[in-house]
Design a protein around this motif. Structure first.
Motif, PDB file in Angstrom:
ATOM      1  N   THR A 103      22.811 -73.309 -35.784  1.00 29.44           N
ATOM      2  CA  THR A 103      23.696 -73.651 -36.885  1.00 29.44           C
ATOM      3  C   THR A 103      22.975 -73.477 -38.215  1.00 29.44           C
ATOM      4  O   THR A 103      21.828 -73.874 -38.367  1.00 29.44           O
ATOM      5  CB  THR A 103      24.177 -75.111 -36.757  1.00 29.44           C
ATOM      6  N   PHE A 104      23.675 -72.871 -39.154  1.00 32.86           N
ATOM      7  CA  PHE A 104      23.186 -72.698 -40.517  1.00 32.86           C
ATOM      8  C   PHE A 104      24.200 -73.355 -41.440  1.00 32.86           C
ATOM      9  O   PHE A 104      25.400 -73.131 -41.304  1.00 32.86           O
ATOM     10  CB  PHE A 104      23.061 -71.207 -40.856  1.00 32.86           C
ATOM     11  N   VAL A 105      23.713 -74.172 -42.379  1.00 30.56           N
ATOM     12  CA  VAL A 105      24.584 -74.800 -43.363  1.00 30.56           C
ATOM     13  C   VAL A 105      24.172 -74.296 -44.741  1.00 30.56           C
ATOM     14  O   VAL A 105      23.016 -74.465 -45.147  1.00 30.56           O
ATOM     15  CB  VAL A 105      24.500 -76.336 -43.307  1.00 30.56           C
ATOM     16  N   ALA A 106      25.101 -73.663 -45.432  1.00 32.74           N
ATOM     17  CA  ALA A 106      24.817 -73.131 -46.767  1.00 32.74           C
ATOM     18  C   ALA A 106      24.568 -74.268 -47.745  1.00 32.74           C
ATOM     19  O   ALA A 106      25.241 -75.298 -47.704  1.00 32.74           O
ATOM     20  CB  ALA A 106      25.975 -72.264 -47.243  1.00 32.74           C
ATOM     21  N   ASP A 107      23.574 -74.077 -48.617  1.00 32.53           N
ATOM     22  CA  ASP A 107      23.271 -75.075 -49.633  1.00 32.53           C
ATOM     23  C   ASP A 107      23.028 -74.394 -50.976  1.00 32.53           C
ATOM     24  O   ASP A 107      23.292 -73.200 -51.130  1.00 32.53           O
ATOM     25  CB  ASP A 107      22.084 -75.943 -49.208  1.00 32.53           C
ATOM     26  N   TYR A 108      22.506 -75.133 -51.916  1.00 31.55           N
ATOM     27  CA  TYR A 108      22.291 -74.592 -53.266  1.00 31.55           C
ATOM     28  C   TYR A 108      21.279 -73.457 -53.295  1.00 31.55           C
ATOM     29  O   TYR A 108      21.328 -72.603 -54.161  1.00 31.55           O
ATOM     30  CB  TYR A 108      21.830 -75.704 -54.221  1.00 31.55           C
TER      31      TYR A 108
END
Length: 152
Positions: A103-108
């Motif tokens: 899982t990859f969660v996009a962030d700033y």
């Protein structure tokens, strides 16, 4: 009296409603950690979600679930030679991309994922990279990238 719209805090999707919700019912829901939004009665729960303010974390309104159309996928075919790549970019902050249990969660700081492959399988059914994109208030979207051998 207001209607309590019970929703999934992770996705925003509405599960059910309690018409004319009493203060005791709302206290009970809150004590059990069940997310709810108070709004006027009669709103559709099919195809809708509870919009939450990302800064205050308070619920605001009920809106139709949206379609993921904000990301860019550079190609739908990947040459499995270890150097070709497919980029998935323009992920909004908080968007989750899941592939093969990762899982990859996009962030700033990061809103792009790159896929590459070092070879193909004799089993043609395994010559794909599949991933699912999820974001609060959006329908999940499934993508499949075909793997092909080196082109001569």
């Amino acid at each position: 009296m207001a209607t309590a719209y019970i929703f999934n805090k992770k996705t925003g999707m509405i599960s059910y409603t309690i018409d004319n919700a009493t203060s005791e019912q709302m206290i009970n829901l809150d004590a059990r950690g069940i997310s709810f939004h108070l709004d006027s009665p009669g709103k559709s729960i099919v195809g809708t979600y509870v919009r939450t303010n990302t800064f205050t974390n308070y619920t605001e309104t009920i809106e139709p679930i949206k379609t993921i159309d904000f990301l860019n996928v550079s190609n739908n075919v990947l040459v499995a030679n270890g150097t070709d790549e497919v980029k998935v970019s323009n992920l909004m902050i908080g968007t989750t991309l899941t592939s093969d249990g990762q899982t990859f969660v996009a962030d700033y700081t990061s809103n792009t994922v790159e896929f590459t492959a070092n070879g193909i399988s004799a089993d043609q059914n395994k010559n794909v990279i599949g991933f699912t994109v999820s974001h609060y208030g959006y329908h999940d979207k499934r993508y499949v990238i075909a793997l092909i051998g080196e082109i001569s």
